[in-house]
Design a protein around this motif. Structure first.
Motif, mmCIF file in Angstrom:
data_model
loop_
_atom_site.group_PDB
_atom_site.id
_atom_site.type_symbol
_atom_site.label_atom_id
_atom_site.label_comp_id
_atom_site.label_asym_id
_atom_site.label_seq_id
_atom_site.Cartn_x
_atom_site.Cartn_y
_atom_site.Cartn_z
ATOM 1 N N ARG A 191 -11.920 0.084 0.396
ATOM 2 C CA ARG A 191 -10.726 0.402 -0.132
ATOM 3 C C ARG A 191 -10.498 -0.139 -1.528
ATOM 4 N N LEU A 216 -12.357 2.548 -3.581
ATOM 5 C CA LEU A 216 -11.692 3.696 -3.820
ATOM 6 C C LEU A 216 -10.448 3.799 -4.506
ATOM 7 N N GLN A 239 -8.700 5.968 -7.722
ATOM 8 C CA GLN A 239 -7.342 6.498 -7.569
ATOM 9 C C GLN A 239 -6.116 6.043 -8.492
ATOM 10 N N LEU A 295 -5.902 7.220 1.579
ATOM 11 C CA LEU A 295 -6.201 8.712 1.045
ATOM 12 C C LEU A 295 -4.881 9.597 1.329
#
Length: 253
Positions: free
Chosen positions: A153, A156, A160, A191
């Motif tokens: 996470r 990611l 983002q 997401l």
């Protein structure tokens, strides 16, 4: 043009180097880009690995003459020198310094081959991510796994966030980690619905169809992780009863 943008890879920092091992891209960044070292040291520290510093370990000896001769394209002295240097450089690699008790007789530096698979995978992924974030290219990863879900996470989030991804790099990856579909115990979805695609296989033809999660119009508070495991969105394997499988000559019939 869209297709070319995806398939044209960002240049490596040392394109002329022969780098067959997974960690060599990070080694090349380390040697060519002074920004990479503080970036990767901070990332590894934030990942709770106990890493305090990174260095590049060089081979203790030059490669054997017979190996150099096998690698060289000819017996020309220049060709032999290039082959020797290529072999020598391809065997360099990272060495991570881990936080250790000063009174402990064990050194804080661990040989790369003794590092855990997760640490090695993180180094490899981070090395590729650095190049994508720096150049604003797309990074394509087949099966992003092997790391703790909270660490995935966090990785990611680097793609983002505008702060860590000012050049609009993209990450395209496959995964079987269903935690990526959930709300992380109320922390929020990692997401967006239109960022998640399911690969649904047609077992008659073997072809695969991609279906976007948003096409199912899930509610904002819907438990997409649970519904996926229930087969509501497709994209799950048809698994038989593996416990009924017997090895020949073993067990009772």
């Amino acid at each position: 043009p869209v297709y070319d943008w995806f398939v044209d890879p960002a240049p490596l920092p040392s394109a002329q180097d022969n780098m067959p091992t997974p960690h060599d891209l990070g080694t090349a960044w380390f040697e060519s880009d002074p920004v990479f070292k503080p970036w990767i040291v901070n990332l590894l520290a934030q990942a709770d690995l106990g890493v305090t510093d990174v260095s590049i370990r060089l081979p203790p000896t030059r490669p054997p003459a017979d190996v150099v001769a096998f690698k060289a394209t000819s017996n020309d002295p220049d060709a032999l020198m290039r082959a020797e240097d290529e072999i020598y450089r391809s065997n360099r690699g990272p060495q991570l310094l881990h936080r250790a008790d000063p009174s402990s007789p064990v050194s804080g530096a661990i040989p790369w081959y003794l590092e855990s698979r997760g640490t090695q995978d993180l180094w490899g992924f981070a090395s590729q991510a650095y190049g994508a974030l720096k150049s604003g290219r797309a990074l394509i990863i087949d099966e992003l796994s092997g790391l703790h879900p909270l660490l995935i996470r966090a990785l990611l989030e680097t793609f983002q966030s505008r702060h860590t991804n000012p050049n609009n790099a993209q990450l395209v990856f496959t995964s079987h980690d269903v935690a990526l579909l959930g709300s992380w115990g109320g922390q929020g979805y990692m997401l967006d619905r239109d960022q998640v695609w399911f690969a649904e296989k047609d077992y008659r033809t073997g072809a695969t169809e991609l279906i976007r999660l948003s096409e199912y119009r899930p509610r904002k508070d819907e438990d997409t992780e649970r519904l996926y495991l229930q087969g509501r969105y497709g994209g799950i394997p048809t698994v038989g009863r593996l416990s009924d499988q017997q090895l020949g000559g073993f067990g009772e019939p």
